[in-house]
Design a protein around this motif. Structure first.
Motif, PDB file in Angstrom:
ATOM      1  N   ASN A 199      12.330  16.525  -3.415  1.00 37.27           N
ATOM      2  CA  ASN A 199      11.397  16.187  -4.351  1.00 37.27           C
ATOM      3  C   ASN A 199      11.295  14.548  -4.023  1.00 37.27           C
ATOM      4  OD1 ASN A 199      10.370  14.288  -6.513  1.00 37.27           O
ATOM      5  ND2 ASN A 199      11.020  16.164  -8.009  1.00 37.27           N
ATOM      6  N   LEU A 200      10.060  14.179  -3.557  1.00 25.97           N
ATOM      7  CA  LEU A 200       9.861  12.713  -3.089  1.00 25.97           C
ATOM      8  C   LEU A 200       9.731  11.528  -4.221  1.00 25.97           C
ATOM      9  CD1 LEU A 200       7.561  13.490  -0.073  1.00 25.97           C
ATOM     10  CD2 LEU A 200       9.668  13.829  -0.207  1.00 25.97           C
ATOM     11  N   GLY A 201      10.089  12.009  -5.208  1.00 25.31           N
ATOM     12  CA  GLY A 201       9.984  11.024  -6.495  1.00 25.31           C
ATOM     13  C   GLY A 201       8.603  10.284  -6.647  1.00 25.31           C
ATOM     14  N   GLY A 202       8.519   9.346  -7.348  1.00 22.23           N
ATOM     15  CA  GLY A 202       7.348   8.743  -7.687  1.00 22.23           C
ATOM     16  C   GLY A 202       6.789   7.519  -6.740  1.00 22.23           C
ATOM     17  N   GLY A 203       6.084   6.633  -7.486  1.00 21.57           N
ATOM     18  CA  GLY A 203       5.769   5.391  -6.595  1.00 21.57           C
ATOM     19  C   GLY A 203       4.831   5.408  -5.790  1.00 21.57           C
ATOM     20  N   HIS A 204       4.194   6.579  -5.344  1.00 20.09           N
ATOM     21  CA  HIS A 204       3.172   6.789  -4.511  1.00 20.09           C
ATOM     22  C   HIS A 204       1.837   6.266  -5.273  1.00 20.09           C
ATOM     23  CE1 HIS A 204       6.139   9.497  -2.845  1.00 20.09           C
ATOM     24  NE2 HIS A 204       6.395   9.874  -3.867  1.00 20.09           N
ATOM     25  N   HIS A 205       1.252   5.276  -4.753  1.00 19.90           N
ATOM     26  CA  HIS A 205       0.175   4.865  -5.372  1.00 19.90           C
ATOM     27  C   HIS A 205      -1.242   5.544  -4.929  1.00 19.90           C
ATOM     28  CE1 HIS A 205      -0.524   0.853  -7.777  1.00 19.90           C
ATOM     29  NE2 HIS A 205       0.013   1.748  -8.628  1.00 19.90           N
ATOM     30  N   ILE A 206      -1.030   7.038  -4.916  1.00 18.72           N
ATOM     31  CA  ILE A 206      -2.024   7.678  -4.312  1.00 18.72           C
ATOM     32  C   ILE A 206      -3.710   7.452  -4.750  1.00 18.72           C
ATOM     33  CG2 ILE A 206      -2.658  10.163  -4.223  1.00 18.72           C
ATOM     34  CD1 ILE A 206       0.240  10.924  -4.266  1.00 18.72           C
ATOM     35  N   THR A 207      -3.770   7.330  -5.948  1.00 20.49           N
ATOM     36  CA  THR A 207      -5.261   7.217  -6.574  1.00 20.49           C
ATOM     37  C   THR A 207      -5.654   5.721  -6.438  1.00 20.49           C
ATOM     38  OG1 THR A 207      -4.095   6.987  -8.554  1.00 20.49           O
ATOM     39  CG2 THR A 207      -4.955   9.136  -8.191  1.00 20.49           C
ATOM     40  N   ARG A 208      -4.983   4.765  -5.723  1.00 16.68           N
ATOM     41  CA  ARG A 208      -5.391   3.344  -5.527  1.00 16.68           C
ATOM     42  C   ARG A 208      -6.457   3.523  -4.281  1.00 16.68           C
ATOM     43  NH1 ARG A 208      -0.749  -0.361  -4.198  1.00 16.68           N
ATOM     44  NH2 ARG A 208      -0.945   0.439  -2.084  1.00 16.68           N
ATOM     45  N   PRO A 209      -7.520   2.787  -4.491  1.00 14.25           N
ATOM     46  CA  PRO A 209      -8.458   2.621  -3.546  1.00 14.25           C
ATOM     47  C   PRO A 209      -7.824   2.185  -2.322  1.00 14.25           C
ATOM     48  CG  PRO A 209      -9.407   1.628  -5.560  1.00 14.25           C
ATOM     49  CD  PRO A 209      -8.103   1.994  -5.817  1.00 14.25           C
ATOM     50  N   GLY A 210      -8.081   2.989  -1.035  1.00  9.00           N
ATOM     51  CA  GLY A 210      -7.380   2.394  -0.057  1.00  9.00           C
ATOM     52  C   GLY A 210      -6.228   2.947   0.406  1.00  9.00           C
ATOM     53  N   TYR A 211      -5.444   3.867  -0.560  1.00 12.69           N
ATOM     54  CA  TYR A 211      -4.129   4.400  -0.244  1.00 12.69           C
ATOM     55  C   TYR A 211      -4.362   5.277   0.985  1.00 12.69           C
ATOM     56  CZ  TYR A 211      -0.146   7.244  -0.741  1.00 12.69           C
ATOM     57  OH  TYR A 211       1.169   7.962  -0.538  1.00 12.69           O
ATOM     58  N   ASP A 212      -3.320   5.274   1.796  1.00  8.04           N
ATOM     59  CA  ASP A 212      -3.367   6.381   3.129  1.00  8.04           C
ATOM     60  C   ASP A 212      -3.219   7.600   2.806  1.00  8.04           C
ATOM     61  OD1 ASP A 212      -3.328   6.808   5.844  1.00  8.04           O
ATOM     62  OD2 ASP A 212      -2.043   5.422   6.482  1.00  8.04           O
ATOM     63  N   LEU A 213      -4.281   8.212   2.513  1.00  3.00           N
ATOM     64  CA  LEU A 213      -3.886   9.726   2.048  1.00  3.00           C
ATOM     65  C   LEU A 213      -3.390  10.605   3.277  1.00  3.00           C
ATOM     66  CD1 LEU A 213      -6.803  10.656  -0.302  1.00  3.00           C
ATOM     67  CD2 LEU A 213      -4.279  10.855  -0.687  1.00  3.00           C
ATOM     68  N   PRO A 214      -4.208  10.423   4.262  1.00  2.00           N
ATOM     69  CA  PRO A 214      -3.988  11.198   5.726  1.00  2.00           C
ATOM     70  C   PRO A 214      -2.371  11.176   6.186  1.00  2.00           C
ATOM     71  CG  PRO A 214      -5.922  10.200   6.146  1.00  2.00           C
ATOM     72  CD  PRO A 214      -5.545   9.569   4.812  1.00  2.00           C
ATOM     73  N   LEU A 215      -1.782   9.717   5.972  1.00  2.00           N
ATOM     74  CA  LEU A 215      -0.197   9.649   6.319  1.00  2.00           C
ATOM     75  C   LEU A 215       0.398  10.548   5.169  1.00  2.00           C
ATOM     76  CD1 LEU A 215       1.863   8.412   8.076  1.00  2.00           C
ATOM     77  CD2 LEU A 215       1.717   6.289   6.827  1.00  2.00           C
ATOM     78  N   LEU A 216       0.155  10.390   3.844  1.00  2.00           N
ATOM     79  CA  LEU A 216       0.647  11.140   2.957  1.00  2.00           C
ATOM     80  C   LEU A 216       1.092  12.596   3.058  1.00  2.00           C
ATOM     81  CD1 LEU A 216       2.187  11.324   0.229  1.00  2.00           C
ATOM     82  CD2 LEU A 216      -0.048  11.804  -0.730  1.00  2.00           C
ATOM     83  N   LYS A 217      -0.074  13.006   3.566  1.00  2.00           N
ATOM     84  CA  LYS A 217      -0.333  14.660   3.765  1.00  2.00           C
ATOM     85  C   LYS A 217       0.619  15.034   5.230  1.00  2.00           C
ATOM     86  CE  LYS A 217      -4.871  14.713   1.679  1.00  2.00           C
ATOM     87  NZ  LYS A 217      -6.134  15.343   1.907  1.00  2.00           N
ATOM     88  N   LYS A 218       0.520  13.818   6.044  1.00  2.00           N
ATOM     89  CA  LYS A 218       1.314  14.108   7.164  1.00  2.00           C
ATOM     90  C   LYS A 218       2.782  14.036   7.045  1.00  2.00           C
ATOM     91  CE  LYS A 218       1.939  12.008  11.734  1.00  2.00           C
ATOM     92  NZ  LYS A 218       1.663  10.974  12.570  1.00  2.00           N
ATOM     93  N   CYS A 219       3.284  13.269   6.389  1.00  2.00           N
ATOM     94  CA  CYS A 219       4.387  13.049   5.814  1.00  2.00           C
ATOM     95  C   CYS A 219       5.129  14.469   5.044  1.00  2.00           C
ATOM     96  CB  CYS A 219       4.827  11.925   4.862  1.00  2.00           C
ATOM     97  SG  CYS A 219       4.897  10.515   5.605  1.00  2.00           S
TER      98      CYS A 219
END
Ligand SMILES: Cc1ncc(COP(=O)(O)O)c(C=O)c1O
Length: 374
Positions: A199-219
């Motif tokens: 479980n990677l917890g919270g604090g991921h600002h995924i829905t903020r404009p400009g968030y690096d979605l590809p890197l999140l998915k890669k991780c």
């Protein structure tokens, strides 16, 4: 009903924006196979749980009461983490929660035999601070009580432990997750292949404009493939980010030493405590920075707290008594944290549908104030 017909103060959740956040989170689940849980500590407006359940896997809780709310109002998977569980509450927690995360090996030893049907996890502390300026929100700060450090981790006592959990981020992008994951792998690597979930917890600002979605998915894909774990994320903010307002009315205008203050029927201390705790200046519709527009005011409240100041804002036109103002991004960490200090009424809670029609979900009165006192 239009937003102008709502009583004030009033939190208004924007269902269109909430749905758009959920759709984005759903793409992360779909593209990576991870499961996303609502961290109820940020947003517990259970009137919206049926909508949220259409997109997310379930809820995570910080206490028995949140666990009960998630299980009864949302369904789906129910997870929980608490720094310590109370003996008298634990059996109900174990009945409600399919995943239980412990904060120490002592808690694990105490309760492991009382989790007949729950998957057990341990919270780890990777001691990797990635937050520059919010020490109060940094679970990796020196001396933190949150999570077992690598030095104290008992790699030989993991029988029955199926998951690891870490939560280290706050309003952060995926680059900080990548740095944290590296620390987790370096410090807890030998335990990872033995786990079923991470479980990677919270604090991921995924829905903020400009968030690096590809890197999140890669991780996510990386840990999924390297260790064969089911990955969970449990964001709170990202679920309802920019999806709510707090509407307030101007009750008076006072002047002292060149500062003109608007007295509002809302309060930072009562209705948006993060403004003082974090601290931050919440966005306000149709306003500018102090001095940016022609008329600058300090926005404050009816409480006795001199520092109950929301911030300084400027407007194109002079603000009048009776005007309504609309604070933005007020769905998260607002109604879950509010209070009735000074007997200030709690804001009503309303929802705005995709056509802009508002409906009042709940109003609060004297009994709500009184029932918390004796
Ligand atoms: C353990 C845990 N999970 C999830 C969250 C949710 O974090 P956020 O609302 O910043 O996404 C928090 C927030 O403090 C937390 O402590």
């Amino acid at each position: 009903m239009t937003p102008y017909e709502l009583p004030t103060p009033c939190y208004v959740v924007d269902e269109g924006r909430l749905r758009r956040n959920l759709e984005l989170l759903q793409t992360v689940q779909r593209d990576t196979g991870c499961k996303i849980l609502l961290a109820q500590k940020a947003f517990s407006m259970y009137a919206e749980y049926p909508l949220i359940r259409r997109y997310l896997a379930g809820t995570t809780a910080s206490s028995l009461f949140e666990a009960r709310l998630g299980a009864t109002e949302m369904g789906g998977e129910a997870h929980i983490f608490s720094p310590a569980y109370r003996d008298g509450e634990f059996d109900e927690i174990a009945a409600l929660c399919g995943h239980i995360v412990f904060n120490s090996f002592a808690q694990l030893e105490k309760y492991r035999s009382r989790c007949p049907s729950s998957s057990i996890g341990i919270r780890i502390n990777p001691q990797c601070s990635t937050q520059g300026n919010h020490t109060i929100y940094d679970p990796c700060a020196p001396g933190s009580r949150l999570g077992v450090t690598a030095g104290q981790f008992r790699f030989n006592e993991l029988d029955g432990v199926e998951g690891l959990h870490f939560h280290t981020l706050c309003e952060q992008d995926a680059n900080d997750l990548a740095v944290t994951l590296k620390a987790v792998e370096e410090k807890f690597g030998p335990a990872l292949p033995r786990m079923k979930w991470l479980n990677l917890g919270g604090g991921h600002h995924i829905t903020r404009p400009g968030y690096d979605l590809p890197l999140l998915k890669k991780c996510i894909r990386h840990v999924r493939d390297a260790y064969g774990v089911q990955v969970y994320l449990e964001p709170g903010e990202a679920v309802a980010l920019n999806a709510g307002y707090l509407i307030t009315e101007v009750l008076d205008v006072v002047e002292n030493g060149g500062i003109t203050t608007l007295i509002l029927d809302t309060s930072a201390a009562c209705h948006m405590p993060d403004v003082l705790e974090m601290p931050y200046r919440p966005p306000l519709r149709n306003s500018g920075l102090p001095g940016e527009k022609a008329h600058t005011y300090r926005l404050s409240s009816c409480t006795c707290l001199a520092g109950d100041v929301i911030g300084d804002y400027s407007f194109d036109r002079p603000v009048q008594i009776g005007d309504r103002l609309c604070f933005e991004d007020m769905a998260i960490y607002s109604m879950v944290k509010n209070n009735t200090f000074n007997g200030i009424p709690l804001p009503a809670i309303a929802a705005m549908d995709e056509n802009g029609d508002c409906r009042i979900i709940k109003t609060f009165g004297y009994e709500d104030f009184k029932s918390r006192l004796s």
